[in-house]
Design an enzyme around this catalytic site. Sequence first.
Site, PDB file in Angstrom:
ATOM      1  N   PHE A 126      96.304 -96.832 -61.534  1.00 32.95           N
ATOM      2  CA  PHE A 126      95.841 -96.841 -60.142  1.00 32.95           C
ATOM      3  C   PHE A 126      96.254 -98.173 -59.542  1.00 32.95           C
ATOM      4  CE2 PHE A 126      92.201 -97.992 -57.332  1.00 32.95           C
ATOM      5  CZ  PHE A 126      92.123 -96.886 -56.510  1.00 32.95           C
ATOM      6  N   TRP A 159      97.405-106.475 -60.525  1.00 30.55           N
ATOM      7  CA  TRP A 159      96.236-106.200 -61.373  1.00 30.55           C
ATOM      8  C   TRP A 159      96.170-104.731 -61.775  1.00 30.55           C
ATOM      9  CZ3 TRP A 159      95.024-110.840 -62.572  1.00 30.55           C
ATOM     10  CH2 TRP A 159      95.090-111.856 -61.624  1.00 30.55           C
ATOM     11  N   GLY A 248      85.141 -94.577 -60.573  1.00 31.27           N
ATOM     12  CA  GLY A 248      85.658 -95.597 -61.484  1.00 31.27           C
ATOM     13  C   GLY A 248      84.585 -96.595 -61.885  1.00 31.27           C
ATOM     14  N   ARG A 249      83.736 -96.938 -60.943  1.00 29.66           N
ATOM     15  CA  ARG A 249      82.711 -97.958 -61.221  1.00 29.66           C
ATOM     16  C   ARG A 249      81.692 -97.466 -62.246  1.00 29.66           C
ATOM     17  NH1 ARG A 249      83.008 -99.752 -54.826  1.00 29.66           N
ATOM     18  NH2 ARG A 249      84.871-101.038 -55.124  1.00 29.66           N
ATOM     19  N   GLU A 369      87.603-103.513 -60.296  1.00 26.62           N
ATOM     20  CA  GLU A 369      87.034-102.353 -59.579  1.00 26.62           C
ATOM     21  C   GLU A 369      85.925-102.805 -58.619  1.00 26.62           C
ATOM     22  OE1 GLU A 369      86.826 -98.549 -61.265  1.00 26.62           O
ATOM     23  OE2 GLU A 369      88.490 -98.890 -62.638  1.00 26.62           O
ATOM     24  N   GLY A 370      86.136-103.994 -58.054  1.00 22.86           N
ATOM     25  CA  GLY A 370      85.177-104.554 -57.096  1.00 22.86           C
ATOM     26  C   GLY A 370      84.303-105.594 -57.771  1.00 22.86           C
ATOM     27  N   THR A 371      84.360-106.827 -57.255  1.00 29.22           N
ATOM     28  CA  THR A 371      83.552-107.907 -57.834  1.00 29.22           C
ATOM     29  C   THR A 371      82.053-107.612 -57.642  1.00 29.22           C
ATOM     30  OG1 THR A 371      83.528-109.069 -55.730  1.00 29.22           O
ATOM     31  CG2 THR A 371      85.322-109.635 -57.252  1.00 29.22           C
TER      32      THR A 371
HETATM   33  N1  CAA Z   1      83.664 -93.282 -50.027  1.00 33.65           N
HETATM   34  C1  CAA Z   1      84.316 -92.672 -49.009  1.00 33.65           C
HETATM   35  N2  CAA Z   1      84.844 -93.353 -47.967  1.00 33.65           N
HETATM   36  C2  CAA Z   1      84.675 -94.694 -47.946  1.00 33.65           C
HETATM   37  C3  CAA Z   1      84.004 -95.387 -48.962  1.00 33.65           C
HETATM   38  C4  CAA Z   1      83.479 -94.624 -50.047  1.00 33.65           C
HETATM   39  N3  CAA Z   1      82.842 -95.205 -51.062  1.00 33.65           N
HETATM   40  N4  CAA Z   1      84.004 -96.700 -48.682  1.00 33.65           N
HETATM   41  C5  CAA Z   1      84.658 -96.836 -47.515  1.00 33.65           C
HETATM   42  N5  CAA Z   1      85.061 -95.620 -47.075  1.00 33.65           N
HETATM   43  C6  CAA Z   1      85.769 -95.315 -45.833  1.00 33.65           C
HETATM   44  C7  CAA Z   1      84.917 -95.655 -44.631  1.00 33.65           C
HETATM   45  O1  CAA Z   1      84.048 -94.591 -44.289  1.00 33.65           O
HETATM   46  C8  CAA Z   1      85.956 -95.896 -43.576  1.00 33.65           C
HETATM   47  O2  CAA Z   1      86.440 -94.647 -43.118  1.00 33.65           O
HETATM   48  P1  CAA Z   1      86.704 -94.387 -41.552  1.00 33.65           P
HETATM   49  O3  CAA Z   1      87.862 -95.272 -41.182  1.00 33.65           O
HETATM   50  O4  CAA Z   1      87.032 -92.952 -41.493  1.00 33.65           O
HETATM   51  O5  CAA Z   1      85.454 -94.777 -40.830  1.00 33.65           O
HETATM   52  C9  CAA Z   1      87.096 -96.545 -44.368  1.00 33.65           C
HETATM   53  O6  CAA Z   1      86.926 -96.145 -45.729  1.00 33.65           O
HETATM   54  C10 CAA Z   1      87.088 -98.045 -44.261  1.00 33.65           C
HETATM   55  O7  CAA Z   1      85.848 -98.475 -44.784  1.00 33.65           O
HETATM   56  P2  CAA Z   1      85.253 -99.918 -44.508  1.00 33.65           P
HETATM   57  O8  CAA Z   1      85.322-100.197 -43.019  1.00 33.65           O
HETATM   58  O9  CAA Z   1      83.939-100.001 -45.158  1.00 33.65           O
HETATM   59  O10 CAA Z   1      86.344-100.834 -45.199  1.00 33.65           O
HETATM   60  P3  CAA Z   1      86.348-102.381 -45.461  1.00 33.65           P
HETATM   61  O11 CAA Z   1      87.715-102.886 -45.192  1.00 33.65           O
HETATM   62  O12 CAA Z   1      85.194-103.041 -44.781  1.00 33.65           O
HETATM   63  O13 CAA Z   1      86.173-102.483 -47.074  1.00 33.65           O
HETATM   64  C11 CAA Z   1      85.025-102.660 -49.160  1.00 33.65           C
HETATM   65  C12 CAA Z   1      85.086-102.048 -47.760  1.00 33.65           C
HETATM   66  C13 CAA Z   1      83.802-102.043 -49.800  1.00 33.65           C
HETATM   67  C14 CAA Z   1      84.887-104.171 -49.140  1.00 33.65           C
HETATM   68  C15 CAA Z   1      86.292-102.265 -49.940  1.00 33.65           C
HETATM   69  O14 CAA Z   1      87.442-102.919 -49.444  1.00 33.65           O
HETATM   70  C16 CAA Z   1      86.193-102.537 -51.416  1.00 33.65           C
HETATM   71  O15 CAA Z   1      85.598-101.776 -52.168  1.00 33.65           O
HETATM   72  N6  CAA Z   1      86.824-103.651 -51.918  1.00 33.65           N
HETATM   73  C17 CAA Z   1      86.969-103.882 -53.324  1.00 33.65           C
HETATM   74  C18 CAA Z   1      88.257-103.254 -53.799  1.00 33.65           C
HETATM   75  C19 CAA Z   1      88.256-102.923 -55.253  1.00 33.65           C
HETATM   76  O16 CAA Z   1      87.268-102.469 -55.824  1.00 33.65           O
HETATM   77  N7  CAA Z   1      89.416-103.096 -55.872  1.00 33.65           N
HETATM   78  C20 CAA Z   1      89.592-102.769 -57.234  1.00 33.65           C
HETATM   79  C21 CAA Z   1      90.974-102.237 -57.439  1.00 33.65           C
HETATM   80  S1  CAA Z   1      91.239-101.379 -58.939  1.00 33.65           S
HETATM   81  C22 CAA Z   1      91.253-102.578 -60.148  1.00 33.65           C
HETATM   82  O17 CAA Z   1      90.396-103.374 -60.219  1.00 33.65           O
HETATM   83  C23 CAA Z   1      92.336-102.639 -61.158  1.00 33.65           C
HETATM   84  C24 CAA Z   1      92.401-101.483 -62.065  1.00 33.65           C
HETATM   85  O18 CAA Z   1      93.488-101.096 -62.491  1.00 33.65           O
HETATM   86  C25 CAA Z   1      91.169-100.855 -62.562  1.00 33.65           C
END
Ligand code: CAA
Length: 388
Positions: A126, A159, A248-249, A369-371
């Site tokens: 992913f 990552w 995932g979380r 997967e999000g701090t």
């Molecule tokens: N389920 C469904 N839709 C969601 C959602 C959820 N859990 N969270 C947000 N959305 C939707 C919102 O409803 C919104 O949709 P609309 O435009 O239709 O209204 C859209 O997504 C944007 O949402 P936000 O305005 O809330 O977005 P944001 O920019 O403020 O970000 C955040 C929110 C929670 C901070 C998000 O950016 C986040 O989770 N950040 C952390 C990222 C992360 O976890 N990265 C890990 C990557 S994977 C990894 O670690 C490596 C690996 O290989 C495992």
Amino acid sequence: MSWALIPLNEEQREIQRTAREFAEAEITPHSAAWDRDSYFDKSVIAKMGALGFLGMMIPEEFDGLALPTTTYVVALEEIASADASIAVAMSVHNSLPTQMLLKWGSDAQKARFLAPMARGELLGAFALSEPEAGSDAASLTTQAVRDGDCWVLNGTKAWVTSGSEADVIIVMARTDNPKERRGARGISAFIVTPDLPGFKVGKKEDKMGLRASPTVQLELVDMRVPAENLLGREGAGFTMAMQSLDNGRLGIAAQAIGIARCALEHATVYAGERRQFGKPIKEFEAIQFKLADMATRIAAARALLYQAAAAKDRGEQITQYSSMSKLFASETAMWVTTQAIQIFGGYGYVKEYPVERLFRDAKVTEIYEGTSEIQRIVIARELYSRSP
Ligand code: CAA
């Protein structure tokens, strides 16, 4: 020792037994060496695939086990208690790419990818983050431009767990116009295979922990992705990624609990054997209190995870509960492994015993997967978005 506060059903006990026996035979004997050598043994993934552990929640028509999330997290904890690096590959594969294909894939995409992924013949990854887009995932800049029957992608993903070993990677990229950005709504998801022209595995991260899990950058230079590899609707990639991270979380919570449990098991044995001041150190209250608190926090983390997984199986929106579960379990893992090192004293600080590795492995569960900070933001936001 009884571990499950919430009783497991027959199916869960059977899967737990299978996962535990597999882990004891095929993983635990190698985990210290794999960590030392930063070696990812893909043959273990194939063996796990043969047991169905790579298709736990995939329907039987695609060769999956069609199990509920509540059973999946039980198996994942067992694998994580043996090796957190193998567990993260299992977690990402089961929770993210396969679930995304299942939920949003076309019939042709499902037919091509799901069954071999369920059998463990194709490993999934992913790719959301980028060097400059971590917590603020919607700020990603990898650009996809339509050109005839292909999308042409340019950018660097970062990552990416299993990224150098994966056969199917769900890559999030912008499909909006650079002059008219649409924020989170300008992102789409693509099914990427490493054979595509322009795909290159970049830097491999030299990590503190989870050293047997390859974490890499992906360099996409004029990478041509067939149009039929667009996953879901154009512009829906960010919400698809967020919804998938809700799943995932839960996996990362199970991984954290496995790490913590392993640390507690080692600390319990050690405290019974290690003698100071003429008696085993388990007879000192200072040690007993630590062990008691470790066991209590693990039981609480597991109970929260099982409830969140059950809510998912009931089809409920689990955004808040999955963040709570991941937050609590990962902070539990960090705290428990820290206590385990303290119980081991100097022996906890050297590589002769596994608690040093568990401590290093635990840390990333508070980051990827999000701090923990992002989980708190998600939980707090949900408090305000729900009607009282
Ligand atoms: N389920 C469904 N839709 C969601 C959602 C959820 N859990 N969270 C947000 N959305 C939707 C919102 O409803 C919104 O949709 P609309 O435009 O239709 O209204 C859209 O997504 C944007 O949402 P936000 O305005 O809330 O977005 P944001 O920019 O403020 O970000 C955040 C929110 C929670 C901070 C998000 O950016 C986040 O989770 N950040 C952390 C990222 C992360 O976890 N990265 C890990 C990557 S994977 C990894 O670690 C490596 C690996 O290989 C495992």
